[in-house]
Design a protein around this motif. Structure first.
Motif, PDB file in Angstrom:
ATOM      1  N   UNK A 218       0.806  -1.224   0.000  1.00  0.00           N
ATOM      2  CA  UNK A 218       0.000   0.000   0.000  1.00  0.00           C
ATOM      3  C   UNK A 218       0.836   1.270   0.000  1.00  0.00           C
ATOM      4  N   UNK A 219       2.126   1.158   0.277  1.00  0.00           N
ATOM      5  CA  UNK A 219       2.973   2.356   0.265  1.00  0.00           C
ATOM      6  C   UNK A 219       3.435   2.716  -1.148  1.00  0.00           C
ATOM      7  N   UNK A 220       3.038   1.926  -2.152  1.00  0.00           N
ATOM      8  CA  UNK A 220       3.423   2.168  -3.535  1.00  0.00           C
ATOM      9  C   UNK A 220       2.369   3.037  -4.218  1.00  0.00           C
ATOM     10  N   UNK A 221       2.785   4.139  -4.790  1.00  0.00           N
ATOM     11  CA  UNK A 221       1.872   5.018  -5.523  1.00  0.00           C
ATOM     12  C   UNK A 221       1.884   4.595  -6.989  1.00  0.00           C
ATOM     13  N   UNK A 222       0.752   4.080  -7.475  1.00  0.00           N
ATOM     14  CA  UNK A 222       0.652   3.575  -8.837  1.00  0.00           C
ATOM     15  C   UNK A 222      -0.106   4.530  -9.758  1.00  0.00           C
ATOM     16  N   UNK A 223      -0.342   5.751  -9.320  1.00  0.00           N
ATOM     17  CA  UNK A 223      -1.203   6.654 -10.082  1.00  0.00           C
ATOM     18  C   UNK A 223      -0.633   7.017 -11.441  1.00  0.00           C
ATOM     19  N   UNK A 235       8.783   2.048 -14.796  1.00  0.00           N
ATOM     20  CA  UNK A 235       9.659   3.004 -14.093  1.00  0.00           C
ATOM     21  C   UNK A 235       8.847   4.200 -13.616  1.00  0.00           C
ATOM     22  N   UNK A 236       7.530   4.010 -13.499  1.00  0.00           N
ATOM     23  CA  UNK A 236       6.628   5.118 -13.205  1.00  0.00           C
ATOM     24  C   UNK A 236       6.135   5.126 -11.762  1.00  0.00           C
ATOM     25  N   UNK A 237       6.414   4.083 -11.004  1.00  0.00           N
ATOM     26  CA  UNK A 237       5.939   4.039  -9.621  1.00  0.00           C
ATOM     27  C   UNK A 237       6.830   4.899  -8.717  1.00  0.00           C
ATOM     28  N   UNK A 238       6.262   5.389  -7.643  1.00  0.00           N
ATOM     29  CA  UNK A 238       7.054   6.014  -6.589  1.00  0.00           C
ATOM     30  C   UNK A 238       6.393   5.730  -5.249  1.00  0.00           C
ATOM     31  N   UNK A 239       7.123   5.998  -4.176  1.00  0.00           N
ATOM     32  CA  UNK A 239       6.672   5.626  -2.844  1.00  0.00           C
ATOM     33  C   UNK A 239       5.956   6.778  -2.155  1.00  0.00           C
ATOM     34  N   UNK A 246      13.523   3.463   5.027  1.00  0.00           N
ATOM     35  CA  UNK A 246      12.266   2.722   5.081  1.00  0.00           C
ATOM     36  C   UNK A 246      12.114   1.829   3.857  1.00  0.00           C
ATOM     37  N   UNK A 247      12.521   2.339   2.707  1.00  0.00           N
ATOM     38  CA  UNK A 247      12.482   1.519   1.489  1.00  0.00           C
ATOM     39  C   UNK A 247      13.477   0.365   1.590  1.00  0.00           C
ATOM     40  N   UNK A 248      14.684   0.651   2.127  1.00  0.00           N
ATOM     41  CA  UNK A 248      15.694  -0.394   2.268  1.00  0.00           C
ATOM     42  C   UNK A 248      15.217  -1.482   3.231  1.00  0.00           C
ATOM     43  N   UNK A 249      14.556  -1.093   4.313  1.00  0.00           N
ATOM     44  CA  UNK A 249      14.043  -2.073   5.274  1.00  0.00           C
ATOM     45  C   UNK A 249      13.031  -2.998   4.612  1.00  0.00           C
ATOM     46  N   UNK A 250      12.146  -2.452   3.819  1.00  0.00           N
ATOM     47  CA  UNK A 250      11.145  -3.279   3.154  1.00  0.00           C
ATOM     48  C   UNK A 250      11.794  -4.246   2.165  1.00  0.00           C
ATOM     49  N   UNK A 251      12.788  -3.768   1.441  1.00  0.00           N
ATOM     50  CA  UNK A 251      13.483  -4.640   0.497  1.00  0.00           C
ATOM     51  C   UNK A 251      14.241  -5.740   1.228  1.00  0.00           C
ATOM     52  N   UNK A 252      14.869  -5.407   2.346  1.00  0.00           N
ATOM     53  CA  UNK A 252      15.591  -6.418   3.122  1.00  0.00           C
ATOM     54  C   UNK A 252      14.635  -7.456   3.695  1.00  0.00           C
TER      55      UNK A 252
END
Length: 314
Positions: A218-223, A235-239, A246-252
């Motif tokens: 849900x933290x991904x903005x797909x608009x 390559x159009x998504x952003x957080x 916070x992004x690194x923690x989710x990826x880990x």
């Protein structure tokens, strides 16, 4: 925050004229340009704003710059067009639709015409950043051979790439996700003063749609790319948050490991009076999640992939 223009006090009947060099704050991005550039298209919004005899009534920010509440990153193309009335965009530019809306706002009909033919019926925004993404995500043999000629570390990266797109040992799909962001900072004279950093405006996500949604949810903005199929790339998504950690923690947490990073920086402006230099940068971090076999290749490699990158730590 825009403030009324009260930086100068004029005597009765006195008019506040514009300087030859004008500083603008467009959506938080600072631009410095000539007054003649802003008035080069008289019928445009900027031409009307700065073509008047007085600067009174124009909004300013807290530092006295003229403030325009629009997309600060896209304004660079608006300003480039006003310099010579020509449209020059990077290859595979993903935001033509958004730039067209900016051109309409700034009342530049000729620029709108130049942008309009590239807008497709299927995607009215015309800013699909992945029109050239391949159906087959596996690298070809020539790519792997090129990696192998660069030594052990690059060969390890080739092993990672050849395994991308498969299913990991824990039933999760392997693949790459790239995190990117633009930033800026100010350095004083001879770098003797502490650098002043601005917060990250937006964290962009590039990769396979299904992987991005799995990791960021849900933290991904797909608009900006709402209908991308799960097995295609974007390559159009952003957080929705602006903390890299916070992004690194989710990826880990999702089993991804950083395999490469790179950063580029340019000096956007040097203040004549204070010698302060404003630098802008773009940084990318490449993360990979693979199956057991590719993880063994990765662990045996001496370092990250040498793809002409420069290590960067935020």
């Amino acid at each position: 925050m825009a403030l009324p223009d009260n930086s100068s006090v004029a005597m009765p009947g006195e008019e506040l004229s514009f300087p030859d060099i004008v500083e603008l704050n467009v959506g938080g991005q600072v631009y410095i340009t000539r007054y003649s550039t802003l008035t080069s298209v008289p019928d445009s919004l900027l031409g009307e704003m700065f073509g008047r005899k007085s600067s009174k009534g124009l909004a300013r920010d807290t530092k006295g710059r003229f403030f325009v509440d629009r997309d600060g990153f896209l304004f660079r193309y608006i300003l480039d067009y006003m310099r010579d009335q020509m449209l020059v965009l990077p290859d595979h530019f993903p935001e033509r639709g958004r730039l067209q809306r900016e051109a309409e706002f700034f009342q530049l009909p000729e620029l709108v015409k130049l942008l309009a033919p590239k807008i497709s019926k299927q995607n009215s925004l015309g800013d699909d950043g992945c029109q050239s993404d391949p159906e087959d995500s596996s690298p070809n043999a020539d790519t792997l051979r090129n990696f192998s000629t660069l030594g052990g570390t690059a060969a390890a990266c080739a092993g990672l790439a050849s395994g991308a797109g498969g299913v990991g040992g824990e039933g999760r799909r392997s693949g790459f996700i790239t995190i990117g962001y633009r930033g800026s900072y100010t350095l004083g004279r001879d770098s003797q003063t502490d650098a002043k950093f601005r917060r990250v405006a937006r964290i962009m996500v590039c990769g396979k749609t299904s992987l991005a949604k799995e990791v960021f949810g849900d933290t991904l903005n797909e608009s900006r790319d709402p209908d991308r199929p799960p097995e295609r790339y974007t390559s159009r998504y952003y957080l929705k948050f602006t903390f890299l950690e916070q992004a690194f923690d989710r990826l880990a947490d999702a089993g991804f490991h950083m395999v490469a990073c790179n950063s580029t920086g340019t000096c956007a402006f040097a203040h004549e009076q204070t010698d302060d230099k404003i630098w802008t940068s773009y940084t990318e971090y490449v993360f990979y999640r693979g199956d057991g076999a590719t993880r063994e290749v990765q662990s045996s490699s001496p370092g990250p992939c040498p793809a002409g990158t420069m290590q960067h730590h935020s």
